[in-house]
Design an enzyme around this catalytic site. Sequence first.
Site, PDB file in Angstrom:
ATOM      1  N   GLU A  22       4.363  -5.352   7.274  1.00  0.00           N
ATOM      2  CA  GLU A  22       3.562  -4.383   8.037  1.00  0.00           C
ATOM      3  C   GLU A  22       3.946  -4.294   9.505  1.00  0.00           C
ATOM      4  O   GLU A  22       3.895  -3.216  10.116  1.00  0.00           O
ATOM      5  CB  GLU A  22       2.071  -4.734   7.932  1.00  0.00           C
ATOM      6  CG  GLU A  22       1.443  -4.436   6.582  1.00  0.00           C
ATOM      7  CD  GLU A  22       1.567  -5.588   5.595  1.00  0.00           C
ATOM      8  OE1 GLU A  22       0.846  -5.577   4.586  1.00  0.00           O
ATOM      9  OE2 GLU A  22       2.386  -6.501   5.836  1.00  0.00           O
TER      10      GLU A  22
ATOM     11  N   ALA B 186       0.830  -1.193   0.000  1.00  0.00           N
ATOM     12  CA  ALA B 186       0.000   0.000   0.000  1.00  0.00           C
ATOM     13  C   ALA B 186       0.871   1.253   0.000  1.00  0.00           C
ATOM     14  O   ALA B 186       2.062   1.204   0.318  1.00  0.00           O
ATOM     15  CB  ALA B 186      -0.907  -0.002   1.224  1.00  0.00           C
TER      16      ALA B 186
END
Length: 477
Positions: free
Chosen positions: A106, A42
């Site tokens: 992440e 992302a």
Amino acid sequence: MLKVLHHHVREGLFEGIKRANADEQVRAIVIIGEGKTFPCGADIREFHTHASVKEPVLTAVGHTIENSGKPVISAIHGTALGGGLEIALCCHYRIASENARIGFPEVLIGLLPGAEGTVRLPRLSGLAFAMDMIAFGKQVNAKDAFRHGILDKLCNGNILEEAKQFATKVIGQPLDSRRLSRLDVKDAANVDLLFEVALAQVKRKSRGQIAPIYCLKSVRNSVRMSFDKAVEEEQRLIMELMTGYQSTALQYSFFADRSAPKWRLPCGASVHNTKPSRIETAGVIGAGTMGSGIAVCLIRAGVPVILVEKNKKMLEKAMKTISGILDGSVKLNRMTSEQKEQCLAILKGTSTLDKLSNVDMVIEAVYENLELKREIFAQLDKVCKPSTLLCSNTSTLDIDKIASATNRPDKVAGTHFFAPAFIMKLMENVYGTKTSPATVATVMEFGRRLGKELEATKEEIKNIRLHLTVTFCTIDL
């Protein structure tokens, strides 16, 4: 074609899948990254902005892919990380170049994979592998991914052409068994034992951090709950993390680490237009704690070092200390015994500055005394070849005043290591008013070569510090 998964890319992918399904001439769909890589996750710059929740969100894109009536193949080259890997997990098939890598990083910014990654991956790889990969942010090479069932095929040729060929073989095959949301989790019967083992590792290696534990909990939910309920819990957990202080601090650190090396001087010189020189040999002056630590940094990076200390007993002690530090690295499996010997082979000790006549860089690391440093730099200016960079490990003294003792102020800079130098990653490079762009470029590149996280500052602002504190706590399981 795909890049970073910002809103416009998500929108294009969402619409593209729908159009392909509506086109009778399309029989299969291949998703491939543009340029050198599959999507690398992302767009972190969208976090905490309207763009991050603007439709279609990544989960909606994933559902559109998984529910496609025509087979969707992800063709992975370069890296498929974070949201990019989640997109691949929503595809019916995954193929990859042999040199590709996948991962969920992440956790390194205090988050967990928030687009069903913690719920989908275990259905392919099994719980143990998924917990290890997600909770520690590990990147996995394509061969390991294939061995654990994450990939369906390894490619050693043109990835797009091989994807097209692969697509022709799966056209018409039933897709229900390829939709991960309908599959059971592998090794589900051992979920409690695997969770406890992984939790013990997290507590040891990621002490006090919240995100790794949340990652484990979310992966465990993939067994304990239905797919939809586990996804709902994944969303709740990531929202807790995103609004927490640890994630905010780690995201700040993430951007700071990447912006610091992108230096630019008032004259317009920058990392983009200034070529650094290659440092092949170096001298370190001072065999105390800092000098010895700096020498370790250099020899571990393969840079031959001449360590200068006029006190011969102190020099002998430093050489033993350095050997002991390397022994510790061997015991921790951070290097082999052979690598240790290679490091020691390129370290020489001496009690005179004359031995530095041919080195490319000198790093002075004596105690903080301006007159002593000026005296040393004046001697170095006479001893060293004209191209040698003269650097000081000073943390408080004026670089211009040190440089004024030489006839080469353009080749003088501060290279401030933080103690212990062989452990701490931060390095502050300080340029004076006469330091040349080439010198700045060289010391910055040299720091990168040593594996340091760099900061370039101008002399008059070098002592301004931004202190960032990440507080750890305990949480309920």
